[in-house]
Design an enzyme around this catalytic site. Structure first.
Site, PDB file in Angstrom:
ATOM      1  N   CYS A 148       0.823  -1.133   0.068  1.00 36.29           N
ATOM      2  CA  CYS A 148       0.071  -0.002  -0.003  1.00 36.29           C
ATOM      3  C   CYS A 148       0.909   1.401  -0.011  1.00 36.29           C
ATOM      4  O   CYS A 148       0.283   2.298  -0.169  1.00 36.29           O
ATOM      5  CB  CYS A 148      -0.779   0.053   1.134  1.00 36.29           C
ATOM      6  SG  CYS A 148      -1.943  -1.709   1.202  1.00 36.29           S
ATOM      7  N   HIS A 165      -2.662   7.689   7.095  1.00 36.02           N
ATOM      8  CA  HIS A 165      -2.927   6.350   6.075  1.00 36.02           C
ATOM      9  C   HIS A 165      -4.326   5.830   6.632  1.00 36.02           C
ATOM     10  O   HIS A 165      -5.189   5.481   5.655  1.00 36.02           O
ATOM     11  CB  HIS A 165      -1.827   5.282   6.648  1.00 36.02           C
ATOM     12  CG  HIS A 165      -2.069   3.974   5.988  1.00 36.02           C
ATOM     13  ND1 HIS A 165      -1.951   3.976   4.454  1.00 36.02           N
ATOM     14  CD2 HIS A 165      -2.110   2.612   6.231  1.00 36.02           C
ATOM     15  CE1 HIS A 165      -2.095   2.694   4.096  1.00 36.02           C
ATOM     16  NE2 HIS A 165      -2.252   1.731   5.201  1.00 36.02           N
ATOM     17  N   LYS A 168      -9.385   8.004   3.040  1.00 35.49           N
ATOM     18  CA  LYS A 168      -9.866   6.862   2.527  1.00 35.49           C
ATOM     19  C   LYS A 168     -11.150   6.515   3.123  1.00 35.49           C
ATOM     20  O   LYS A 168     -11.937   5.493   2.691  1.00 35.49           O
ATOM     21  CB  LYS A 168      -8.839   5.655   3.224  1.00 35.49           C
ATOM     22  CG  LYS A 168      -7.497   5.515   2.623  1.00 35.49           C
ATOM     23  CD  LYS A 168      -6.907   4.255   3.456  1.00 35.49           C
ATOM     24  CE  LYS A 168      -5.469   4.148   2.641  1.00 35.49           C
ATOM     25  NZ  LYS A 168      -4.597   5.322   3.094  1.00 35.49           N
ATOM     26  N   HIS A 197      -9.756   2.105   0.075  1.00 31.19           N
ATOM     27  CA  HIS A 197      -8.103   2.060   0.068  1.00 31.19           C
ATOM     28  C   HIS A 197      -7.937   1.415  -1.238  1.00 31.19           C
ATOM     29  O   HIS A 197      -8.153   0.219  -1.596  1.00 31.19           O
ATOM     30  CB  HIS A 197      -8.053   0.931   1.283  1.00 31.19           C
ATOM     31  CG  HIS A 197      -6.286   0.755   1.366  1.00 31.19           C
ATOM     32  ND1 HIS A 197      -5.583   1.387   0.726  1.00 31.19           N
ATOM     33  CD2 HIS A 197      -5.993   0.096   2.281  1.00 31.19           C
ATOM     34  CE1 HIS A 197      -4.138   1.170   1.159  1.00 31.19           C
ATOM     35  NE2 HIS A 197      -4.578   0.320   2.138  1.00 31.19           N
ATOM     36  N   PHE A 206       1.683  -3.455   3.998  1.00 25.66           N
ATOM     37  CA  PHE A 206       1.973  -4.724   4.333  1.00 25.66           C
ATOM     38  C   PHE A 206       3.355  -5.122   4.252  1.00 25.66           C
ATOM     39  O   PHE A 206       3.916  -4.894   3.168  1.00 25.66           O
ATOM     40  CB  PHE A 206       1.327  -6.097   3.602  1.00 25.66           C
ATOM     41  CG  PHE A 206      -0.241  -5.961   4.300  1.00 25.66           C
ATOM     42  CD1 PHE A 206      -0.990  -5.340   5.345  1.00 25.66           C
ATOM     43  CD2 PHE A 206      -1.466  -6.764   3.382  1.00 25.66           C
ATOM     44  CE1 PHE A 206      -2.260  -5.346   5.682  1.00 25.66           C
ATOM     45  CE2 PHE A 206      -2.484  -6.943   3.776  1.00 25.66           C
ATOM     46  CZ  PHE A 206      -2.964  -6.107   4.897  1.00 25.66           C
TER      47      PHE A 206
END
Length: 420
Positions: free
Chosen positions: A166, A306, A338, A343, A406
Site C-alpha cells: 500500500c 494512512h 480513505k 483504500h 503490508f
C-alpha cells in the site's frame, strides 16, 4: 553537490468519487463516500459484497480501443490520470528534452483481474491444450502503466514501477523526487494505479479478515478512528502528479501547487501484515521527512493519515502522531480521506498525496467521515483533531502524507506551500 528543489505542477486522477481532479476534490471536501455494492462480479457468496469502484469510466476517451485490449484496467486508469496531469501542467512536450522526462508509477498488485480471467478460461478449455491470450503478460505485469505512458508521450527518462504494497505509489513519488533533485531528470510523471476488485482480490483480503463486512451500510463502512471499525473498504483508481525541478517550472511560467520539502522511508521489521503496535516505524518516518525538509514539528499544520479503518492500524498511527508531536498533536488537523475513496492499495499514496497538495493549495482540510460521538475508541486520544465528518477551512503551509504497507513499509512525504 547542491540538491535541486522539486515542485508539483500538474494533477490527474481517476477515483471512486470522481474521474477527474475537480470532481474528486469537490466530493472529498463534501464528505461523499464512493462505496456501493460490487458490480464487477457476483459477490453473493463473499463475506464482503461492496467496494469503492470507479464509475462511468470510458478508457477509449484517452486510449485507442485496440490498445485498451492489450493492457489491464489498472493501466487504463493510470494513463487517464497521466493525461489529465500533463494537460493540467501546461507542458508543451514538443518543446522539451524528453530524455530528461521520466515516468515512475507505483502498483501493489498489478493485473490480478486479467490473471484471474485467463486462469479461469484455461481451466474451461484444458482438453484443447494450453492456449493463452498473447496479451496475458502485458495485462498482468505491474510495470505496464509506466511503460504505456512513456510510449504515448515519448518520455525517455527514468521509467519503472515501485512495489511496496500500500506504500507503492508513495515510493514512486519519493523516487521521482530523488531523481529530479539529484539532477537525473527535470520532470517525472509520478503516481500510482490499482484495479483488483475481482474475486481473487476481494476473496483474498476476506480470507485474512482485512475487509469490512458491513454489507448493510457500504457508505458508512469505512470509519477510521471509530471504535466500531471492522476493516478497510477496497477501492480502485489512479492518481498522477507532475513533479518538476523548481527553476524549470518557473522559467516556463508553470502554476505551482506545492513543493516537496522532504521524504521518509522506514520499516517496522515487526510483522507481515500488522503495524508495530506503538507506531514506532510510523513515528520515525514522519520525523525523517521533517528532518530532511529542515522543518520543525510545530511547522506542520495537517497530516493526511494512512487511516485505513482497521483496528490495529488506526491505533498505531494515532499513537505515533501523539508520540512524535507531543502537545502540537492537539493543534494539527488530521484526516483520513480513505473514509471516502476507500483504500486504493498501490494507488493510495498517490491519491492521498494529490489531496494533500490540494489541501495546501485551497486552504480546506477534507474530513474523516462516518464518525459518531458515541463511537469513540478508548485507545485513541480524541483531543487530537481528526476533522470528523465536516471539512474545515485552515491555512495549511506544511502537510504530511503518510502511507504504510503490508510487510512493514512506511513512507511519509512533507509538502509545503510555495509563496508567490
Amino acid at each position: 553537490m547542491k540538491l535541486r528543489r522539486v515542485v508539483v505542477t500538474g494533477l490527474g486522477a481517476v477515483s471512486p468519487i470522481g474521474n477527474d481532479v475537480p470532481t474528486l476534490w469537490e466530493n472529498a471536501v463534501n464528505g461523499v463516500s464512493g462505496a456501493g455494492p460490487i458490480t464487477r462480479f457476483d459477490s453473493y457468496l463473499f463475506k464482503t459484497q461492496f467496494a469503492c469502484e470507479v464509475k462511468n469510466f470510458d478508457p477509449t476517451a484517452c486510449m485507442d480501443r485496440r490498445d485498451t485490449r492489450k493492457v489491464d484496467v489498472d493501466t487504463h486508469y493510470g494513463v487517464a490520470s497521466a493525461v489529465e496531469a500533463i494537460n493540467d501542467s501546461g507542458l508543451q512536450l514538443e518543446q522539451e528534452d524528453c530524455t530528461r522526462i521520466g515516468v515512475i508509477f507505483g502498483e501493489g498488485i498489478g493485473g490480478l483481474g486479467a490473471l484471474e480471467d485467463e486462469v479461469r478460461e484455461y481451466a474451461r478449455n484444458q482438453e484443447n491444450g494450453p492456449r493463452f491470450s498473447p496479451f496475458l503478460i502485458t495485462k498482468m505485469i505491474s510495470d505496464m502503466t509506466s511503460g504505456v505512458i512513456s510510449i504515448r508521450y515519448g518520455l525517455k527518462g527514468p521509467n519503472y514501477v515501485t512495489t511496496s504494497a500500500c506504500a507503492s505509489s508513495s515510493n514512486a513519488i519519493i523516487d521521482a523526487y530523488d531523481q529530479i533533485r539529484l539532477g537525473r531528470a527535470d520532470i517525472i510523471v509520478a503516481g500510482g494505479a490499482e484495479a483488483v476488485i475481482c474475486e481473487l482480490g476481494v476473496g483474498g483480503f476476506n480470507a485474512m479478515h482485512a475487509l469490512s463486512v458491513r454489507n448493510e451500510d457500504p457508505q458508512g463502512a469505512s470509519r477510521p478512528f471509530s471504535k466500531s471499525r471492522d476493516g478497510f473498504v477496497i477501492g480502485e483508481g489512479a492518481a498522477c502528479l507532475i513533479l518538476e525541478e523548481y527553476e524549470h517550472a518557473v522559467a516556463r511560467g508553470a502554476k505551482i501547487y506545492a513543493e516537496i520539502a522532504g521524504t521518509g522511508l522506514t520499516a517496522d521489521a515487526y510483522h507481515i501484515t500488522a503495524p508495530h503496535p506503538e507506531g514506532e516505524g510510523a513515528c520515525r518516518v514522519m520525523k525523517m521527512a521533517l528532518d530532511e525538509a529542515g522543518l520543525a514539528l510545530e511547522d506542520v499544520d495537517y497530516i493526511n493519515v494512512h487511516g485505513t479503518s482497521t483496528y490495529a492500524g488506526d491505533i498505531a498511527e494515532a499513537k505515533a502522531i501523539k508520540t512524535l508531536f507531543g502537545e502540537h498533536a492537539y493543534k494539527l488537523n488530521i484526516s483520513s480521506t480513505k473514509s471516502m475513496t476507500g483504500h486504493l492499495l498501490g494507488a493510495a499514496g498517490a491519491i492521498e498525496a494529490l489531496l494533500t497538495v490540494l489541501t495546501i493549495k485551497n486552504g480546506v482540510v477534507p474530513p474523516t467521515i462516518n464518525h459518531a460521538d458515541d463511537d469513540n475508541d478508548p485507545e485513541i486520544d480524541y483531543g487530537m483533531n481528526f476533522t470528523f465528518n465536516k471539512a474545515q477551512e485552515r491555512n495549511v503551509n506544511v502537510a504530511l502524507s503518510n502511507t504504510f504497507g503490508f510487510g512493514g513499509h512506511n513512507a511519509s512525504i512533507a509538502f509545503k506551500k510555495v509563496e508567490g
